[in-house]
Design a protein around this motif. Structure first.
Motif, PDB file in Angstrom:
ATOM      1  N   PRO A 123     -12.336   3.604   3.521  1.00  0.00           N
ATOM      2  CA  PRO A 123     -12.259   2.130   4.164  1.00  0.00           C
ATOM      3  C   PRO A 123     -12.510   1.221   3.025  1.00  0.00           C
ATOM      4  N   GLY A 124     -11.482   0.198   3.090  1.00  0.00           N
ATOM      5  CA  GLY A 124     -11.423  -0.982   2.130  1.00  0.00           C
ATOM      6  C   GLY A 124     -10.506  -0.629   0.768  1.00  0.00           C
ATOM      7  N   THR A 125     -10.053   0.662   0.843  1.00  0.00           N
ATOM      8  CA  THR A 125      -9.331   1.037  -0.501  1.00  0.00           C
ATOM      9  C   THR A 125      -7.395   0.987  -0.160  1.00  0.00           C
TER      10      THR A 125
ATOM     11  N   LEU B 189       0.066   2.456  -3.761  1.00  0.00           N
ATOM     12  CA  LEU B 189      -0.196   3.846  -4.132  1.00  0.00           C
ATOM     13  C   LEU B 189       0.232   4.797  -3.292  1.00  0.00           C
ATOM     14  N   ILE B 190       0.259   4.273  -1.779  1.00  0.00           N
ATOM     15  CA  ILE B 190       0.478   5.176  -0.725  1.00  0.00           C
ATOM     16  C   ILE B 190       1.854   5.718  -0.870  1.00  0.00           C
ATOM     17  N   LYS B 191       2.814   4.624  -1.142  1.00  0.00           N
ATOM     18  CA  LYS B 191       4.171   4.810  -1.222  1.00  0.00           C
ATOM     19  C   LYS B 191       4.571   5.978  -2.485  1.00  0.00           C
ATOM     20  N   LYS B 192       3.794   5.371  -3.720  1.00  0.00           N
ATOM     21  CA  LYS B 192       3.812   6.254  -4.964  1.00  0.00           C
ATOM     22  C   LYS B 192       3.391   7.808  -4.711  1.00  0.00           C
ATOM     23  N   ALA B 193       2.399   7.876  -4.027  1.00  0.00           N
ATOM     24  CA  ALA B 193       1.821   9.203  -3.778  1.00  0.00           C
ATOM     25  C   ALA B 193       3.004  10.107  -3.013  1.00  0.00           C
ATOM     26  N   LYS B 194       3.319   9.295  -2.049  1.00  0.00           N
ATOM     27  CA  LYS B 194       4.467  10.024  -1.293  1.00  0.00           C
ATOM     28  C   LYS B 194       5.589  10.324  -2.033  1.00  0.00           C
ATOM     29  N   GLU B 195       6.034   9.602  -2.954  1.00  0.00           N
ATOM     30  CA  GLU B 195       7.225  10.031  -3.571  1.00  0.00           C
ATOM     31  C   GLU B 195       6.734  11.041  -4.852  1.00  0.00           C
ATOM     32  N   GLN B 196       5.664  11.232  -4.876  1.00  0.00           N
ATOM     33  CA  GLN B 196       5.131  12.483  -5.704  1.00  0.00           C
ATOM     34  C   GLN B 196       4.854  13.660  -4.978  1.00  0.00           C
ATOM     35  N   GLY B 197       4.934  13.562  -3.872  1.00  0.00           N
ATOM     36  CA  GLY B 197       4.601  14.812  -3.099  1.00  0.00           C
ATOM     37  C   GLY B 197       3.312  14.817  -2.782  1.00  0.00           C
ATOM     38  N   ILE B 198       2.470  14.173  -3.046  1.00  0.00           N
ATOM     39  CA  ILE B 198       0.931  13.839  -2.739  1.00  0.00           C
ATOM     40  C   ILE B 198       0.524  13.402  -1.396  1.00  0.00           C
ATOM     41  N   GLU B 199       0.012  14.073  -0.371  1.00  0.00           N
ATOM     42  CA  GLU B 199      -0.445  13.376   0.650  1.00  0.00           C
ATOM     43  C   GLU B 199      -1.663  12.320   0.613  1.00  0.00           C
ATOM     44  N   PRO B 200      -0.926  10.995   1.377  1.00  0.00           N
ATOM     45  CA  PRO B 200      -2.108  10.023   1.389  1.00  0.00           C
ATOM     46  C   PRO B 200      -3.053  10.210   2.880  1.00  0.00           C
ATOM     47  N   VAL B 201      -4.434  10.289   2.896  1.00  0.00           N
ATOM     48  CA  VAL B 201      -5.127  10.347   3.834  1.00  0.00           C
ATOM     49  C   VAL B 201      -5.860   9.090   4.106  1.00  0.00           C
ATOM     50  N   LEU B 202      -5.604   8.188   5.164  1.00  0.00           N
ATOM     51  CA  LEU B 202      -6.482   7.354   5.464  1.00  0.00           C
ATOM     52  C   LEU B 202      -7.741   7.669   6.018  1.00  0.00           C
ATOM     53  N   GLY B 203      -8.816   7.710   5.586  1.00  0.00           N
ATOM     54  CA  GLY B 203      -9.993   8.254   6.308  1.00  0.00           C
ATOM     55  C   GLY B 203     -11.132   7.910   5.292  1.00  0.00           C
ATOM     56  N   CYS B 204     -12.073   8.600   5.875  1.00  0.00           N
ATOM     57  CA  CYS B 204     -13.617   8.370   5.064  1.00  0.00           C
ATOM     58  C   CYS B 204     -13.851   9.895   4.688  1.00  0.00           C
ATOM     59  N   THR B 205     -14.375  10.199   3.502  1.00  0.00           N
ATOM     60  CA  THR B 205     -14.705  11.431   2.946  1.00  0.00           C
ATOM     61  C   THR B 205     -15.851  11.754   3.827  1.00  0.00           C
ATOM     62  N   LEU B 206     -16.719  10.895   3.993  1.00  0.00           N
ATOM     63  CA  LEU B 206     -18.396  11.264   4.352  1.00  0.00           C
ATOM     64  C   LEU B 206     -18.093  11.768   5.732  1.00  0.00           C
ATOM     65  N   VAL B 207     -17.104  11.162   6.645  1.00  0.00           N
ATOM     66  CA  VAL B 207     -16.815  11.548   8.156  1.00  0.00           C
ATOM     67  C   VAL B 207     -16.290  12.709   8.223  1.00  0.00           C
TER      68      VAL B 207
END
Length: 120
Positions: free
Chosen positions: A88-90, A95-113
Motif C-alpha cells: 500500500p502506497g507504492t 512500473l506495473i506496465k514495465k514489469a508486465k512487458e518483462q514477464g514479471i507479475e505485479p501484485v498489488l498487495g501487502c507482504t505482511l498480510v
C-alpha cells in the motif's frame, strides 16, 4: 519453500513496515536481501545501500513511493524476479506496465498480510 526476497526501501526503524516485513520474512525462513537508503540491520540481515547483483530472486517487495522507485527500475529488472509486490502506497502504473512487458507479475498487495494468510 523459501522464496528469495529483495526488500526495497528497507529500514531498521521498528515502526516502519519494511522492518516488520524483514522480520516476518526471516521468521518464515525466506532468504532476504534488504536494500535501503542507509545502512543498518534487522534480525541479522544487513541493510545494503548499493544495488548489489543477486541471482535466484523470486520476489521484490516495494516500500518506496513511486517517485523514489524510478532510480531502481534497471536494478529491479536486472534481478529478474518472478513478481513485484506493490505494498500500500507504492502503487505505480508505469512500473506495473514495465514489469508486465518483462514477464514479471505485479501484485498489488501487502507482504505482511500475504505472509499471515499463507498467500506468500
Amino acid at each position: 519453500m523459501s522464496k528469495k526476497t529483495v526488500v526495497l526501501g528497507a529500514s531498521d526503524n521498528p515502526s516502519r513496515y519494511s522492518y516488520l516485513a524483514i522480520r516476518r520474512l526471516t521468521s518464515h525462513q525466506h532468504e532476504v536481501v534488504a536494500i535501503g537508503r542507509k545502512k543498518g540491520e534487522v534480525s541479522g540481515i544487513p541493510i545494503l545501500t548499493d544495488h548489489v547483483p543477486q541471482t535466484g530472486v523470486d520476489t521484490v517487495t516495494l516500500y518506496l513511493n513511486p517517485k523514489n522507485q524510478v532510480e531502481y527500475y534497471d536494478y529491479i529488472f536486472d534481478l529478474q524476479p518472478k513478481r513485484i509486490i506493490f505494498n500500500p502506497g507504492t502503487e505505480n502504473d508505469e512500473l506495473i506496465k514495465k514489469a508486465k512487458e518483462q514477464g514479471i507479475e505485479p501484485v498489488l498487495g501487502c507482504t505482511l498480510v500475504m505472509l499471515s494468510t499463507g498467500q506468500y
